[in-house]
Design an enzyme around this catalytic site. Structure first.
Site, short mmCIF file in Angstrom:
data_model
loop_
_atom_site.label_atom_id
_atom_site.label_comp_id
_atom_site.label_asym_id
_atom_site.label_seq_id
_atom_site.Cartn_x
_atom_site.Cartn_y
_atom_site.Cartn_z
N GLU A 73 -1.77 -2.65 -9.36
CA GLU A 73 -2.94 -3.85 -10.35
C GLU A 73 -3.39 -3.08 -11.39
OE1 GLU A 73 -5.72 -2.22 -7.42
OE2 GLU A 73 -3.55 -3.02 -7.32
N GLU A 88 1.08 -1.17 0.16
CA GLU A 88 0.05 0.00 -0.14
C GLU A 88 0.95 1.59 -0.24
OE1 GLU A 88 -3.10 0.35 -0.53
OE2 GLU A 88 -3.97 -2.19 -0.28
N ASN A 96 -5.16 5.43 -7.08
CA ASN A 96 -5.77 6.44 -6.29
C ASN A 96 -4.88 7.04 -5.27
OD1 ASN A 96 -4.18 4.62 -3.88
ND2 ASN A 96 -5.58 3.43 -3.90
#
Length: 293
Positions: A188, A71, A179
């Site tokens: 991905e 992340e 994001n």
């Protein structure tokens, strides 16, 4: 070598690729091995809420703690938990001790004929986390005035997982909009949703030069190359009518083959084994937060 907190490795490490030596490595999610483990993988997503989620038993001398996260920093709260605890880093960042990207390309040898899937639609975007104030949604809100985009995900078109690749492959372009924007964070959305589907990725993320560290520059379209969403839309509409120019975005597949972590977890786990065998002198990282910002 034991793994205590990371994702369960669905691989047999004795079958590591030739460039990795998996001999002598043993991974387990059985935490009763903690006191004898040479290393423990700390998956940040699993421990981010409280320091009490970290191992509480006395830590054996010189046991390596490996901090693992794919992340980005904006989705990794409470990194201060890790101050003076971590010995090795494992993430999508190229400067990690153990580099684990979402995907990569490798040269293939011999003749490989890639067939572009049949295209019947123009642009798709699959997005589950819809935040109106995010850069990607704001960009789309302008783009939609000039170009139709089929949006899949929560509160949009339904896209069953079992036909995701099949569905997206019918589109010429895929909006691989990240994001959050951080160095090396190419997720991905790019490797799986776009490239695995045989779409041309239209990317919004780190600068073009960052992408080109991992894949040829003619494999994707970057929003930064255009002065406005309107100019980008005009370019995509021109490409839609120019089949030969569109096909040039697939030339890289004559030289490289695509690899994705979804089907290649063996490589990250074998990398752990290799790095531990070659680990430098035991050291502790004062602040993961300072490095990962």
């Amino acid at each position: 070598m034991h793994d205590g907190l990371g994702p369960k490795p669905p691989v047999v490490l004795s079958r590591c690729p030739k460039q990795f030596d998996g001999s002598g490595c043993f991974y387990t999610v059985n935490r009763t091995f903690y006191s004898s483990a040479n290393a423990v993988v700390i998956h940040h997503r699993n421990v981010r809420h409280s320091k009490e989620q970290l191992p509480q038993a006395p830590r054996p001398p010189n046991q390596y703690w490996i901090w693992f996260s794919n992340e980005p920093p904006s989705h990794c709260p409470n990194l201060s938990f890790m101050h003076n605890l971590i010995n090795l880093t494992m993430s999508y960042r190229t400067d990690s001790d153990i580099f684990t990207p979402f995907g990569w390309i490798e040269k293939h040898y011999g003749t490989v004929n890639f067939t572009i899937p049949k295209k019947t639609k123009l642009v798709a975007w699959a997005v589950s986390n819809w935040k109106r104030q995010s850069k990607r949604v704001q960009y789309y809100e302008q783009l939609k005035n000039y170009l139709h985009v089929d949006i899949y995900g929560r509160k949009h078109l339904y896209l069953p997982k079992n036909i995701q690749i099949e569905t997206l492959s019918t589109y010429k372009f895929y909006l691989a909009f990240e994001n959050s924007i951080h160095e090396d964070y190419i997720s991905e959305k790019f490797w799986y949703n776009a490239l695995s589907s045989g779409c041309v990725p239209v990317v919004l993320g780190p600068p073009r030069a960052n992408y080109e560290r991992f894949i040829p520059g003619d494999a994707f379209i970057h929003v930064d190359d255009f002065s406005s969403p309107e100019e980008l839309a005009s370019y995509l509409l021109r490409l839609d009518k120019d089949e030969e120019k569109y096909k040039q975005y697939f030339n890289w597949r004559n030289i490289y083959k695509l690899r994705k972590k979804e089907i290649s977890w063996v490589v990250p786990y074998c990398k752990i084994c290799k790095v531990l065998k070659e680990a430098p002198s035991y050291r502790t990282i004062p602040s993961i937060e300072a490095w990962f910002k």
